[in-house]
Scaffold this motif. Structure first.
Motif, PDB file in Angstrom:
ATOM      1  N   HIS A  82       0.831  -1.196   0.000  1.00 28.36           N
ATOM      2  CA  HIS A  82       0.000   0.000   0.000  1.00 28.36           C
ATOM      3  C   HIS A  82       0.867   1.248   0.000  1.00 28.36           C
ATOM      4  N   LEU A  83       0.332   2.293  -0.610  1.00 28.65           N
ATOM      5  CA  LEU A  83       0.960   3.609  -0.537  1.00 28.65           C
ATOM      6  C   LEU A  83      -0.118   4.590  -0.107  1.00 28.65           C
ATOM      7  N   GLU A  84      -0.041   4.995   1.144  1.00 34.41           N
ATOM      8  CA  GLU A  84      -0.994   5.948   1.678  1.00 34.41           C
ATOM      9  C   GLU A  84      -0.454   7.350   1.452  1.00 34.41           C
ATOM     10  N   MET A  85      -1.251   8.161   0.777  1.00 35.18           N
ATOM     11  CA  MET A  85      -0.804   9.498   0.383  1.00 35.18           C
ATOM     12  C   MET A  85      -1.719  10.533   1.036  1.00 35.18           C
ATOM     13  N   THR A  86      -1.132  11.430   1.787  1.00 38.56           N
ATOM     14  CA  THR A  86      -1.898  12.483   2.441  1.00 38.56           C
ATOM     15  C   THR A  86      -1.354  13.849   2.029  1.00 38.56           C
ATOM     16  N   SER A  87      -2.102  14.887   2.374  1.00 43.32           N
ATOM     17  CA  SER A  87      -1.695  16.260   2.046  1.00 43.32           C
ATOM     18  C   SER A  87      -1.255  16.364   0.590  1.00 43.32           C
ATOM     19  N   LEU A  88      -2.051  15.818  -0.284  1.00 41.82           N
ATOM     20  CA  LEU A  88      -1.691  15.774  -1.693  1.00 41.82           C
ATOM     21  C   LEU A  88      -1.629  17.157  -2.304  1.00 41.82           C
ATOM     22  N   LYS A  89      -0.697  17.309  -3.228  1.00 36.15           N
ATOM     23  CA  LYS A  89      -0.475  18.569  -3.921  1.00 36.15           C
ATOM     24  C   LYS A  89      -0.684  18.353  -5.419  1.00 36.15           C
ATOM     25  N   PRO A  90      -0.962  19.401  -6.159  1.00 37.47           N
ATOM     26  CA  PRO A  90      -1.083  19.251  -7.617  1.00 37.47           C
ATOM     27  C   PRO A  90       0.164  18.627  -8.249  1.00 37.47           C
ATOM     28  N   ASP A  91       1.344  18.892  -7.676  1.00 37.87           N
ATOM     29  CA  ASP A  91       2.587  18.309  -8.203  1.00 37.87           C
ATOM     30  C   ASP A  91       2.647  16.796  -8.031  1.00 37.87           C
ATOM     31  N   ASP A  92       1.776  16.247  -7.212  1.00 33.32           N
ATOM     32  CA  ASP A  92       1.732  14.790  -7.041  1.00 33.32           C
ATOM     33  C   ASP A  92       0.961  14.101  -8.168  1.00 33.32           C
ATOM     34  N   SER A  93       0.330  14.879  -9.022  1.00 32.27           N
ATOM     35  CA  SER A  93      -0.437  14.308 -10.129  1.00 32.27           C
ATOM     36  C   SER A  93       0.483  13.553 -11.071  1.00 32.27           C
ATOM     37  N   ALA A  94       0.154  12.304 -11.325  1.00 34.78           N
ATOM     38  CA  ALA A  94       1.003  11.469 -12.170  1.00 34.78           C
ATOM     39  C   ALA A  94       0.359  10.102 -12.315  1.00 34.78           C
ATOM     40  N   MET A  95       0.937   9.309 -13.204  1.00 35.46           N
ATOM     41  CA  MET A  95       0.615   7.883 -13.236  1.00 35.46           C
ATOM     42  C   MET A  95       1.544   7.212 -12.236  1.00 35.46           C
ATOM     43  N   TYR A  96       0.973   6.440 -11.342  1.00 39.29           N
ATOM     44  CA  TYR A  96       1.758   5.765 -10.312  1.00 39.29           C
ATOM     45  C   TYR A  96       1.909   4.296 -10.660  1.00 39.29           C
ATOM     46  N   TYR A  97       3.147   3.822 -10.592  1.00 43.64           N
ATOM     47  CA  TYR A  97       3.471   2.449 -10.941  1.00 43.64           C
ATOM     48  C   TYR A  97       4.066   1.714  -9.740  1.00 43.64           C
ATOM     49  N   CYS A  98       3.701   0.458  -9.615  1.00 46.35           N
ATOM     50  CA  CYS A  98       4.301  -0.422  -8.615  1.00 46.35           C
ATOM     51  C   CYS A  98       5.284  -1.340  -9.324  1.00 46.35           C
ATOM     52  N   ALA A  99       6.415  -1.594  -8.692  1.00 47.21           N
ATOM     53  CA  ALA A  99       7.435  -2.447  -9.283  1.00 47.21           C
ATOM     54  C   ALA A  99       8.021  -3.360  -8.219  1.00 47.21           C
ATOM     55  N   ALA A 100       8.441  -4.545  -8.641  1.00 48.14           N
ATOM     56  CA  ALA A 100       8.978  -5.528  -7.699  1.00 48.14           C
ATOM     57  C   ALA A 100      10.321  -6.058  -8.175  1.00 48.14           C
ATOM     58  N   SER A 101      11.203  -6.281  -7.212  1.00 48.11           N
ATOM     59  CA  SER A 101      12.538  -6.784  -7.506  1.00 48.11           C
ATOM     60  C   SER A 101      12.789  -8.071  -6.732  1.00 48.11           C
ATOM     61  N   ARG A 102      13.316  -9.093  -7.385  1.00 44.66           N
ATOM     62  CA  ARG A 102      13.629 -10.340  -6.693  1.00 44.66           C
ATOM     63  C   ARG A 102      14.848 -10.191  -5.791  1.00 44.66           C
ATOM     64  N   LEU A 103      15.854  -9.519  -6.258  1.00 44.09           N
ATOM     65  CA  LEU A 103      17.119  -9.487  -5.524  1.00 44.09           C
ATOM     66  C   LEU A 103      17.326  -8.207  -4.750  1.00 44.09           C
ATOM     67  N   GLY A 104      16.595  -7.156  -5.099  1.00 41.15           N
ATOM     68  CA  GLY A 104      16.807  -5.881  -4.423  1.00 41.15           C
ATOM     69  C   GLY A 104      17.950  -5.110  -5.037  1.00 41.15           C
ATOM     70  N   GLY A 105      18.247  -3.968  -4.460  1.00 39.04           N
ATOM     71  CA  GLY A 105      19.294  -3.091  -4.948  1.00 39.04           C
ATOM     72  C   GLY A 105      18.912  -1.649  -4.686  1.00 39.04           C
ATOM     73  N   SER A 106      19.403  -0.759  -5.529  1.00 36.04           N
ATOM     74  CA  SER A 106      19.064   0.653  -5.388  1.00 36.04           C
ATOM     75  C   SER A 106      17.581   0.862  -5.655  1.00 36.04           C
ATOM     76  N   TRP A 107      16.853   1.327  -4.655  1.00 37.53           N
ATOM     77  CA  TRP A 107      15.403   1.353  -4.785  1.00 37.53           C
ATOM     78  C   TRP A 107      14.919   2.388  -5.787  1.00 37.53           C
ATOM     79  N   THR A 108      15.737   3.383  -6.082  1.00 37.42           N
ATOM     80  CA  THR A 108      15.307   4.412  -7.021  1.00 37.42           C
ATOM     81  C   THR A 108      15.664   4.094  -8.465  1.00 37.42           C
ATOM     82  N   SER A 109      16.436   3.038  -8.673  1.00 32.69           N
ATOM     83  CA  SER A 109      16.877   2.713 -10.023  1.00 32.69           C
ATOM     84  C   SER A 109      15.869   1.800 -10.717  1.00 32.69           C
TER      85      SER A 109
END
Length: 126
Positions: A82-109
């Motif tokens: 889950h991703l609970e989002m509060t105090s939302l701003k117009p800049d938060d407008s976007a398509m949100y994607y979920c992604a999964a990694s088997r081994l892990g690593g840099s979470w932002t990559s």
């Protein structure tokens, strides 16, 4: 085959809240688990997907832009993140994607992740 389905997107006014869900199915055979799960977003006109939050073995990670407003959590029993989002701003407008990694690593990559969902749209109006 591992599949990811996001849900919970919608349209809200600034200051409002939304809770996104990411259901991971097909965890059998050679892919029995995924270690790292992340939420990314891609705003209109932007080429890159931005890492919003990640969760790995109980540790959570957030982009500076959402710290204190977004909370990521994982329910292992239902294979749902889950991703609970509060105090939302117009800049938060976007398509949100979920992604999964088997081994892990840099979470932002983006290259860290093996599986991606199709996304759920979040629109925040001012």
């Amino acid at each position: 085959q591992v599949q990811i389905v996001e849900s919970g997107g919608g349209s809200v006014q600034a200051g409002g809240s939304l809770k996104l869900s990411c259901l991971i199915s097909g965890l059998t055979g050679t892919v029995r688990t995924v270690n790292l799960v992340g939420w990314f977003r891609q705003a209109p006109g932007k080429e890159e997907r931005e890492g919003v939050a990640g969760i790995w073995s109980g540790s959570t990670y957030y982009a500076d832009s959402v710290k204190g407003r977004f909370t990521i959590s994982r329910d292992y029993a239902t294979h749902t993140i889950h991703l609970e989002m509060t105090s939302l701003k117009p800049d938060d407008s976007a398509m949100y994607y979920c992604a999964a990694s088997r081994l892990g690593g840099s979470w932002t990559s983006l290259d860290t992740y093996d599986f991606w969902g199709q996304g759920t749209q979040v629109t925040v109006s001012s």
